[in-house]
Design an enzyme around this catalytic site. Sequence first.
Site, PDB file in Angstrom:
ATOM      1  N   HIS A   1      -2.040  -5.373   1.472  1.00 20.56           N
ATOM      2  CA  HIS A   1      -3.310  -6.087   1.287  1.00 20.56           C
ATOM      3  C   HIS A   1      -2.979  -7.465   0.741  1.00 20.56           C
ATOM      4  O   HIS A   1      -2.084  -7.611  -0.090  1.00 20.56           O
ATOM      5  CB  HIS A   1      -4.207  -5.358   0.279  1.00 20.56           C
TER       6      HIS A   1
ATOM      7  N   LYS B   1       0.813  -1.217   0.000  1.00 22.53           N
ATOM      8  CA  LYS B   1       0.000   0.000   0.000  1.00 22.53           C
ATOM      9  C   LYS B   1       0.852   1.276   0.000  1.00 22.53           C
ATOM     10  O   LYS B   1       2.055   1.228   0.245  1.00 22.53           O
ATOM     11  CB  LYS B   1      -0.923  -0.021   1.216  1.00 22.53           C
TER      12      LYS B   1
ATOM     13  N   TYR C   1     -12.453  -2.332  -3.854  1.00 22.08           N
ATOM     14  CA  TYR C   1     -13.015  -2.203  -2.508  1.00 22.08           C
ATOM     15  C   TYR C   1     -14.538  -2.068  -2.516  1.00 22.08           C
ATOM     16  O   TYR C   1     -15.128  -1.593  -1.549  1.00 22.08           O
ATOM     17  CB  TYR C   1     -12.381  -1.007  -1.789  1.00 22.08           C
TER      18      TYR C   1
ATOM     19  N   ASN D   1      -1.589  -0.083   7.262  1.00 20.19           N
ATOM     20  CA  ASN D   1      -1.115  -1.413   7.671  1.00 20.19           C
ATOM     21  C   ASN D   1      -0.283  -2.130   6.607  1.00 20.19           C
ATOM     22  O   ASN D   1      -0.214  -3.344   6.574  1.00 20.19           O
ATOM     23  CB  ASN D   1      -2.276  -2.270   8.156  1.00 20.19           C
TER      24      ASN D   1
ATOM     25  N   GLU E   1      -9.127 -10.826  -7.740  1.00 23.72           N
ATOM     26  CA  GLU E   1      -8.223  -9.685  -7.637  1.00 23.72           C
ATOM     27  C   GLU E   1      -7.083  -9.758  -8.657  1.00 23.72           C
ATOM     28  O   GLU E   1      -6.700  -8.736  -9.227  1.00 23.72           O
ATOM     29  CB  GLU E   1      -7.697  -9.568  -6.205  1.00 23.72           C
TER      30      GLU E   1
END
Length: 149
Positions: free
Chosen positions: A115, A9, A49, A112, A126
Amino acid sequence: MERTFLMIKPDAVQRNLIGEVISRIERKGLKLVGGKLMQVPMELAETHYGEHQGKPFYNDLISFITSAPVFAMVVEGEDAVNVSRHIIGSTNPSEASPGSIRGDLGLTVGRNIIHGSDSLESAEREINLWFNENEITSYASPRDAWLYE
């Protein structure tokens, strides 16, 4: 051999952690078979998302994921989804095990680091969303003989 989708990310890209994250994944025996540094288009972020649309954090999530480049990748290996989920750690870095990517490098739930697909079905969806067939390769590695029985 199983494949899964992982995305480093914007927070990790901005903190220069791409190499660290990939190194941890490879050391666990997963093989990088597709990867690209990219600015995420709004439409792709919204599709990826989509399951979170309408939730209070959705707009912030979309803004974050499109705010700076990400490194999208496909990794391959035995039980790749479960192995990668274990390496990644819990969503909340404060609950993630020491030694996991999020446990060692993550700061908050919203920042975080990475993903990872949570199932084979998600991985397939994905991978197809983020990559064209010609962007993924297969290759034999001498280390494969040492990794798999």
